[in-house]
Design an enzyme around this catalytic site. Structure first.
Site, short mmCIF file in Angstrom:
data_model
loop_
_atom_site.label_atom_id
_atom_site.label_comp_id
_atom_site.label_asym_id
_atom_site.label_seq_id
_atom_site.Cartn_x
_atom_site.Cartn_y
_atom_site.Cartn_z
N ASP A 44 0.84 -1.20 0.00
CA ASP A 44 0.00 0.00 0.00
C ASP A 44 0.87 1.25 0.00
O ASP A 44 1.56 1.55 0.97
CB ASP A 44 -0.88 -0.01 1.25
CG ASP A 44 -1.84 1.18 1.29
OD1 ASP A 44 -3.00 1.02 0.88
OD2 ASP A 44 -1.41 2.27 1.73
N TYR A 49 3.21 9.67 -0.53
CA TYR A 49 4.26 9.01 0.29
C TYR A 49 5.64 9.23 -0.36
O TYR A 49 6.65 8.87 0.23
CB TYR A 49 4.02 7.51 0.42
CG TYR A 49 2.76 7.08 1.14
CD1 TYR A 49 1.93 8.00 1.78
CD2 TYR A 49 2.40 5.73 1.19
CE1 TYR A 49 0.77 7.57 2.43
CE2 TYR A 49 1.25 5.31 1.85
CZ TYR A 49 0.44 6.23 2.46
OH TYR A 49 -0.69 5.80 3.11
N LYS A 74 -2.66 5.98 -4.29
CA LYS A 74 -3.72 6.94 -3.95
C LYS A 74 -3.47 8.29 -4.63
O LYS A 74 -2.32 8.72 -4.76
CB LYS A 74 -3.77 7.15 -2.43
CG LYS A 74 -3.75 5.86 -1.64
CD LYS A 74 -3.87 6.08 -0.16
CE LYS A 74 -3.61 4.79 0.61
NZ LYS A 74 -2.18 4.53 0.87
N HIS A 107 -7.29 9.85 -1.78
CA HIS A 107 -6.56 9.80 -0.50
C HIS A 107 -7.25 10.63 0.60
O HIS A 107 -7.18 10.28 1.77
CB HIS A 107 -5.13 10.31 -0.73
CG HIS A 107 -4.14 9.85 0.28
ND1 HIS A 107 -2.80 9.71 0.00
CD2 HIS A 107 -4.27 9.52 1.58
CE1 HIS A 107 -2.16 9.30 1.08
NE2 HIS A 107 -3.04 9.18 2.06
N LEU A 186 -1.48 -0.71 14.21
CA LEU A 186 -0.79 -0.95 15.49
C LEU A 186 -0.77 0.31 16.34
O LEU A 186 0.04 0.44 17.26
CB LEU A 186 0.66 -1.42 15.22
CG LEU A 186 0.76 -2.72 14.40
CD1 LEU A 186 2.18 -2.93 13.89
CD2 LEU A 186 0.31 -3.90 15.25
N LYS A 228 2.97 -1.31 9.20
CA LYS A 228 4.22 -0.79 8.65
C LYS A 228 5.35 -1.16 9.59
O LYS A 228 5.20 -1.08 10.82
CB LYS A 228 4.11 0.72 8.55
CG LYS A 228 5.32 1.40 7.97
CD LYS A 228 5.52 2.75 8.59
CE LYS A 228 6.83 2.77 9.33
NZ LYS A 228 7.07 3.99 10.09
N SER A 229 6.47 -1.58 9.04
CA SER A 229 7.66 -1.79 9.85
C SER A 229 8.87 -1.71 8.94
O SER A 229 8.77 -1.98 7.75
CB SER A 229 7.62 -3.16 10.54
OG SER A 229 8.82 -3.36 11.26
N ARG A 234 10.03 -7.98 12.51
CA ARG A 234 8.63 -7.58 12.71
C ARG A 234 7.85 -7.60 11.40
O ARG A 234 6.66 -7.92 11.38
CB ARG A 234 8.55 -6.20 13.38
CG ARG A 234 8.89 -6.26 14.86
CD ARG A 234 8.55 -4.98 15.58
NE ARG A 234 9.47 -3.90 15.29
CZ ARG A 234 10.65 -3.72 15.87
NH1 ARG A 234 11.06 -4.55 16.82
NH2 ARG A 234 11.43 -2.71 15.55
N ASN A 238 4.54 -9.81 11.45
CA ASN A 238 3.21 -9.20 11.27
C ASN A 238 2.34 -9.94 10.26
O ASN A 238 1.13 -9.72 10.20
CB ASN A 238 3.36 -7.72 10.87
CG ASN A 238 3.88 -6.87 12.02
OD1 ASN A 238 3.87 -7.30 13.17
ND2 ASN A 238 4.33 -5.67 11.71
P1 A2P Z 1 9.47 -0.74 13.41
O1 A2P Z 1 9.52 -0.14 12.03
O2 A2P Z 1 10.71 -0.51 14.20
O3 A2P Z 1 9.01 -2.18 13.42
P2 A2P Z 1 1.58 1.36 12.36
O4 A2P Z 1 1.63 0.33 11.28
O5 A2P Z 1 0.37 1.24 13.25
O6 A2P Z 1 1.79 2.78 11.85
O7 A2P Z 1 2.80 1.08 13.35
C1 A2P Z 1 4.11 1.23 12.91
C2 A2P Z 1 5.01 1.33 14.09
O8 A2P Z 1 4.89 0.15 14.89
C3 A2P Z 1 6.44 1.45 13.70
O9 A2P Z 1 7.04 2.34 14.61
C4 A2P Z 1 6.98 0.04 13.85
O10 A2P Z 1 8.33 0.11 14.23
C5 A2P Z 1 6.14 -0.52 14.95
N1 A2P Z 1 5.86 -1.96 14.82
C6 A2P Z 1 5.62 -2.64 13.69
N2 A2P Z 1 5.34 -3.93 13.95
C7 A2P Z 1 5.38 -4.08 15.28
C8 A2P Z 1 5.18 -5.17 16.16
N3 A2P Z 1 4.86 -6.37 15.71
N4 A2P Z 1 5.31 -4.94 17.49
C9 A2P Z 1 5.64 -3.71 17.96
N5 A2P Z 1 5.85 -2.65 17.18
C10 A2P Z 1 5.72 -2.81 15.84
#
Ligand code: A2P
Length: 283
Positions: A44, A49, A74, A107, A186, A228-229, A234, A238
């Site tokens: 996505d 972005y 978007k 968007h 998250l 997002k990570s 992670r 996820n």
């Molecule tokens: P990171 O990039 O270090 O994993 P959202 O998707 O709600 O915007 O959340 C993104 C944030 O949550 C990022 O700061 C990400 O950090 C963190 N994050 C992503 N996956 C996890 C997870 N499984 N547990 C804890 N924090 C996570």
């Protein structure tokens, strides 16, 4: 990967990889490559972005057949109105290096939304996008715009997490079989959410991390989620939420965490101007 059928008959993977705020260039490219290697088949992105080109490169270099990856982009506010919207999609396709996207969204719900939507309907008919949808529409905004549309959106992508479960909106969307896509599922890394006792208790019980419990809850509750990570562990974790299920009592416990309040208020005065000011895609 679990898929969800949209109201236009197309299927969308329930978990997508979100790239909002991942910097353009190496970081987006690497994150998307890592996500595709980990098994994601849904990415996505958005014009605003500023990383569509990196997403496109990562998709191409992955060697995964195009038709196996669901790609969303978007249209940004500066491209609203009928003609500009058509060009906006063409620019996104060019940056992505694709002939079509799977889903294309308005968007933000401001400005000449109705004419931009007409352009999206035509783009769908022309095969430039397989599905079309909207984003950031609250129940009030939804009721304002939807009567002006000839066809219904397939999705409405909004902020949604266990502290802000969008119950009123979900009820409204369900009437037309419109799916809710959860951005920042998250809570954007909110530590009071990730360390909430109900979530840590379930994480311990199932041997998962807090993020996996939250995403499992959301998907089990019928949402499409876009976590997002940039952390490879992670990113993979996820997606690894399909081999366990929460009990109905646990689902209820998690539903009870809803405060009805989020961070972004699409109805706040001046929000359209603020967004236009902060995200200038043509400069
Ligand atoms: P990171 O990039 O270090 O994993 P959202 O998707 O709600 O915007 O959340 C993104 C944030 O949550 C990022 O700061 C990400 O950090 C963190 N994050 C992503 N996956 C996890 C997870 N499984 N547990 C804890 N924090 C996570």
């Amino acid at each position: 990967m679990q898929t969800i059928t949209l109201n236009d008959g197309n299927k969308i993977p329930a978990v997508g990889f979100g790239v909002f705020l991942i910097p353009a260039g190496g970081p987006t490219y690497d994150a998307v490559r890592t996500a595709l290697d980990a098994g994601y088949r849904h990415i996505d992105t958005a014009a605003a972005y500023f990383n569509e080109a990196d997403v496109g490169r990562a998709v191409k270099d992955s060697g995964i057949p195009r038709e196996e990856i669901f790609i969303t982009s978007k249209l940004w506010l500066q491209d609203y109105g009928y003609e500009a919207a058509g060009k906006g999609l063409d620019t996104s396709l060019e940056k992505l290096g694709l002939d079509y996207v799977d889903l294309y969204l308005l968007h933000q719900p401001y400005g000449d939304v109705a004419d931009a939507w007409r352009a999206l309907e035509e783009a769908k008919a022309a095969g430039k996008t397989r599905s079309i949808g909207v984003s950031n529409m609250t129940p009030k905004i939804w009721k304002q715009f939807i009567p002006q549309f000839k066809t219904l959106p397939a999705v409405n992508q909004v902020e949604c997490n266990p502290f802000f479960q969008q119950r009123e909106l979900r009820e409204l969307l369900a009437r037309d079989d419109v799916k809710l896509e959860a951005y920042q599922p998250l809570g954007h890394g909110d530590s009071s959410l990730l360390s909430h006792p109900v979530i840590t208790k379930l994480a311990k019980k199932y041997g998962r991390n807090a993020g996996q419990i939250i995403l499992r809850f959301e998907v089990q509750d019928g949402l499409i989620v876009l976590p997002k990570s940039t952390n490879p562990e992670r990113i993979a974790g996820n997606l690894d939420i399909f081999d366990f299920a929460l009990t109905e009592a646990e689902m209820e416990e998690l539903r009870a965490l809803d405060t009805g309040k989020g961070h972004h208020d699409p109805e706040a005065p001046g929000v359209a101007e603020m967004l236009l000011q902060n995200y200038k895609i043509h400069d």
